[in-house]
Structures are given as C-alpha cells and as structure tokens.
Design an enzyme around this catalytic site. Structure first.
Site, PDB file in Angstrom:
ATOM      1  N   SER A 225     -14.822  -3.093   6.328  1.00 34.08           N
ATOM      2  CA  SER A 225     -14.791  -4.552   6.187  1.00 34.08           C
ATOM      3  C   SER A 225     -15.979  -5.140   6.928  1.00 34.08           C
ATOM      4  O   SER A 225     -16.060  -5.004   8.153  1.00 34.08           O
ATOM      5  CB  SER A 225     -13.522  -5.132   6.809  1.00 34.08           C
ATOM      6  OG  SER A 225     -12.383  -4.705   6.112  1.00 34.08           O
TER       7      SER A 225
ATOM      8  N   ASP B 273       0.796  -1.236   0.000  1.00 30.36           N
ATOM      9  CA  ASP B 273       0.000   0.000   0.000  1.00 30.36           C
ATOM     10  C   ASP B 273       0.828   1.285   0.000  1.00 30.36           C
ATOM     11  O   ASP B 273       0.377   2.324   0.492  1.00 30.36           O
ATOM     12  CB  ASP B 273      -0.981  -0.008   1.182  1.00 30.36           C
ATOM     13  CG  ASP B 273      -2.134  -0.948   0.915  1.00 30.36           C
ATOM     14  OD1 ASP B 273      -2.631  -0.958  -0.232  1.00 30.36           O
ATOM     15  OD2 ASP B 273      -2.553  -1.671   1.836  1.00 30.36           O
TER      16      ASP B 273
ATOM     17  N   ARG C  72     -16.083  -1.991  -3.241  1.00 29.79           N
ATOM     18  CA  ARG C  72     -14.905  -1.126  -3.296  1.00 29.79           C
ATOM     19  C   ARG C  72     -13.834  -1.726  -4.211  1.00 29.79           C
ATOM     20  O   ARG C  72     -13.126  -1.002  -4.895  1.00 29.79           O
ATOM     21  CB  ARG C  72     -14.339  -0.815  -1.919  1.00 29.79           C
ATOM     22  CG  ARG C  72     -13.417   0.395  -1.988  1.00 29.79           C
ATOM     23  CD  ARG C  72     -13.130   1.053  -0.681  1.00 29.79           C
ATOM     24  NE  ARG C  72     -12.596   0.174   0.325  1.00 29.79           N
ATOM     25  CZ  ARG C  72     -13.301  -0.361   1.310  1.00 29.79           C
ATOM     26  NH1 ARG C  72     -14.588  -0.102   1.436  1.00 29.79           N
ATOM     27  NH2 ARG C  72     -12.725  -1.153   2.191  1.00 29.79           N
TER      28      ARG C  72
ATOM     29  N   GLY D  12      -9.261 -16.957  -7.909  1.00 26.41           N
ATOM     30  CA  GLY D  12      -9.649 -15.713  -7.269  1.00 26.41           C
ATOM     31  C   GLY D  12     -10.354 -16.013  -5.953  1.00 26.41           C
ATOM     32  O   GLY D  12     -11.050 -17.027  -5.840  1.00 26.41           O
TER      33      GLY D  12
ATOM     34  N   SER E 232     -18.804 -11.724   6.375  1.00 25.40           N
ATOM     35  CA  SER E 232     -19.886 -12.540   5.807  1.00 25.40           C
ATOM     36  C   SER E 232     -19.578 -13.994   6.159  1.00 25.40           C
ATOM     37  O   SER E 232     -18.480 -14.292   6.620  1.00 25.40           O
ATOM     38  CB  SER E 232     -19.931 -12.365   4.288  1.00 25.40           C
ATOM     39  OG  SER E 232     -19.023 -13.260   3.667  1.00 25.40           O
TER      40      SER E 232
ATOM     41  N   ASP F   8      -6.934  -3.730  -5.567  1.00 21.58           N
ATOM     42  CA  ASP F   8      -6.638  -2.421  -4.979  1.00 21.58           C
ATOM     43  C   ASP F   8      -5.279  -1.881  -5.438  1.00 21.58           C
ATOM     44  O   ASP F   8      -5.052  -0.673  -5.484  1.00 21.58           O
ATOM     45  CB  ASP F   8      -6.601  -2.494  -3.444  1.00 21.58           C
ATOM     46  CG  ASP F   8      -7.647  -3.391  -2.835  1.00 21.58           C
ATOM     47  OD1 ASP F   8      -8.083  -4.349  -3.514  1.00 21.58           O
ATOM     48  OD2 ASP F   8      -8.025  -3.169  -1.681  1.00 21.58           O
TER      49      ASP F   8
ATOM     50  N   THR G  76     -12.096 -13.784  -2.302  1.00 21.60           N
ATOM     51  CA  THR G  76     -12.316 -12.471  -1.707  1.00 21.60           C
ATOM     52  C   THR G  76     -11.724 -12.429  -0.313  1.00 21.60           C
ATOM     53  O   THR G  76     -11.487 -13.465   0.304  1.00 21.60           O
ATOM     54  CB  THR G  76     -13.813 -12.112  -1.662  1.00 21.60           C
ATOM     55  OG1 THR G  76     -13.934 -10.698  -1.530  1.00 21.60           O
ATOM     56  CG2 THR G  76     -14.546 -12.793  -0.513  1.00 21.60           C
TER      57      THR G  76
END
Ligand code: GLY
Length: 383
Positions: free
Chosen positions: A344, A97, A229, A215, A347, A157, A217
């Site tokens: 965040s 980041d 996002r 992939g 789930s 991101d 999440t």
C-alpha cells in the site's frame, strides 16, 4: 515486441530454489505466520490475524507438491490447525478475505491429505463469507460493520474469495454458497470494470435502494486510475469466475482488462504500483505481474488455440522478467522469493495506510510459485 519467455529448465530451477527457501524458512514460520510484507526484504513472523496469512501455507503446500518432502505437509497441517482455531474463535474474520485465507491454508490441505479438519475449517470460512452478503445491491461487503453506509461497498479483490464458495457448494451439495458467489459476480462485472477495461478498486452501493453509487480507490493512486494489483485481481478473478460460471461476459471483460493492463506496462512487463505510471521512479508491484500470469494461464485453458497461445506466451514473458530481475537468488538478500512488491503506497488522493512499499509481499511469493507450478504441468487448483 516479442520478449524472451521463461524456459522449462528455468521454471524448474526457480521452483526448486523457491522450495529450498520455503524449507529454510520453516523453523521460523511453522508455528508463526509470515507478515504481509517484508521489512528491508525480510519477513518478520506474526500471529494468525492478518488477511494475508494464507499465502505462506499455500507456498508450503506448493513446495510439498513439488518435492513430496513430508516435513512440508506436516508444517501445512500445523498451519491448518491454526486456521481452524482462528475461524472457530472468530479471530479477525469480520471481512471478506476468507478465500485468500482458507483456499490456500485449508482447501489446499484437504485436497492434499483428505483431512476432515481442513474441510471443516474451509466450510466454516465459507459460512462466514456468505454471512457478509448484502441482499440490497447483491454483493459481499468487503470491510467494516455490516450495512454501514461508509462501508457499503465491494472491492475487486473479492473475485479471488469466491472460489471458496464454489468449492463449498460442490463439497456439501448445498447451492447457497454458489448462488451468493454468482450474485456477487454479476454485481462486480456490472460495476468494477470501466468501459476501457481499467478497473475501480472499490465500489459503493446505496444501502436503501441497492443502486450503484460510485467507484473509489483505497490502495490505488487516484479514484480514476487503475491500481496495478486491483487490475490483476480483476484479470485472474475473471478467469476463475469463467472457470466456475462459464459466463461468456467473463471472457469479454478479461480480454479488455488484459489489453488495458498490457498497454500500461513498462518495457520489462512488471507494472508500477498504479497503472497511471508507465515510466519514471515510482515503485513497481511485482506481485501484480505474477497474479496476472496466473490469470493468463488459467484463462488460456478455455480459449481457442491461437488466443490461448498468446496468453500463455505473455505469461511466460512476464515470468521471465521476474525470474531475471526480481527473484531472490541469495537467502542472504531476503527470506522471501520475489523483490519489489508494493502492498500500500500513500498518494495525495487515496485513503490507505502506507506499508510494504518496495518489499517482498506474501502473495507475490505465493503467486510466483503458483505460476511456476502451472508451467511445470497440470495442477489441481486450491482456488
Ligand atoms: N487484497 C488486498 C491487497 O491486494 O492489498
């Protein structure tokens, strides 16, 4: 259905209110950073050790550009010194980041003041970012110990971290930074975007062969859904990638990702936190809408008039909705700028730590200000 657009006078009014809120916050947030998200709509201060600490100095710089109030650029330079200390001392920088942190805290200050210490901070951060490049698979590893199989992945991101590398190459005339950014972009374009224009948040590569694996999440609802996002990082990231690479595939993917995003929006154009939801009581992520608005306004610069007008109008419609229904209008309500963001949310299927659900989020405030700044007139990006 054509919705109302934010008007030029509303843009100015919102920007002026935002600048007043930024100045009001300086006593608490000049020598401390702003936490990633608010608690009951008020940000607590924090140390300079989160991935999000650049957004607040970014807001200070935008407020300075709008007001020319010298107190603001003084505060921005204090933050920049803290970021120089952070990178020189390697404090919480073992992740990708660096662009979120240093484009907004240091490239910004360098562009506004020419201070060589800001340049130094940003170049050290660019060095740190390219140190995370994996030659097997060609990507910048997002998190964790370099090379570890369980962390051998990139995330969508990261497209927002790459402009730091394009800037570093321009600044130093050393093409290494740009080459890493281009390689990462190729890998991201190949794997982060699904054929229907939706996106994977994170994507694993095989550490031995460099082949794509799967992939997953982290902050979205499910592996096969699209985190609101993440989709926004994809859309704005493609616009920025096009700006720096002129790779036409960025425009094609941008159109598909934007269409998918728009097809999943509720009536007021501010998405639920994951695009799997299109109605009901799930929380929104207002920050996603502001990020997408910035992406639409950036890509509009490179499109033919008709398409540019379409994306410009969509951005102004989204910002009108935030202006009318999500913006903080009273400092007694919040010390942020935009309500109803989601950092965040847990789930049954994702792996994130729940935080900042239905709160102000630091980047939501920053991108709202950036979008308003873009609408006010020409702006030299910090990205
Ligand atoms: N880049 C992490 C996030 O958007 O939450």
């Amino acid at each position: 259905m054509q919705r109302e657009e934010i008007s030029p006078s509303e843009v100015l009014q919102a920007l002026e209110m935002a600048c007043r809120q930024v100045v009001r916050n300086l006593p608490d947030f000049t020598y401390r950073c702003q936490n990633h998200s608010s608690v009951n709509n008020f940000y607590p201060p924090c140390d300079n050790n989160q991935w999000t600490c650049g957004f607040w100095p970014g807001e200070i710089c935008l407020a300075y550009e709008h007001t020319h109030n010298e107190v603001l650029i003084h505060a921005a330079q204090i933050h920049m010194e803290s970021f120089l200390h952070r990178i020189e001392n390697h404090i919480e920088v073992d992740h990708h980041d660096m662009g979120f942190l240093y484009s907004l805290s240091s490239v910004s200050v360098y562009k506004l003041t020419g201070n060589p210490r800001a340049r130094e901070a940003a170049l050290l951060a660019a060095d740190q970012l390219i140190s995370r490049f994996q030659g097997v698979g060609f990507f910048i590893q997002a998190w964790g110990r370099m090379g570890a199989r369980e962390n051998y992945r990139f995330i969508i991101d990261c497209l927002l971290n790459l402009p730091l590398l394009y800037w570093a190459s321009e600044e130093t005339q050393d093409g290494t930074y740009r080459a890493v950014a281009m390689k990462h972009t190729q890998t991201c374009l190949a794997h982060s975007f699904r054929s229907d224009g939706s996106t994977f948040h994170t994507f694993f590569m095989d550490p031995e062969s460099g082949e794509p694996v799967r992939g997953e999440t982290c902050q979205g609802y499910r592996f096969d859904s699209s985190w609101a996002r993440g989709q926004a990082w994809g859309i704005y990231g493609l616009a920025l990638s096009y700006r720096y690479t002129k790779d036409e595939r960025c425009i094609d993917l941008f159109r598909k990702a934007a269409d998918y995003y728009l097809s999943r929006l509720p009536q007021d154009m501010v998405p639920y936190w994951d695009l799997i939801f299109t109605s009901g009581d799930e929380e929104r992520d207002s920050s996603s809408a502001s990020i997408v608005a910035c992406g639409f306004l950036e890509m509009a610069k490179f499109l033919q008039k008709e398409e540019a007008d379409k994306y410009g109008s969509l951005a102004r419609q989204m910002l009108k909705s935030i202006y009318d229904s999500y913006r903080v209008v009273d400092p007694g309500q919040s010390n942020g700028l935009v309500l109803h963001g989601t950092y965040s949310k847990k789930s049954p299927y994702n792996s994130c730590t729940p935080e900042g659900v239905d709160e102000c989020v630091s980047w939501g405030d920053y991108f709202f200000m950036e979008a308003l700044t873009r609408l006010r007139g020409p702006w030299d990006l910090y990205w």
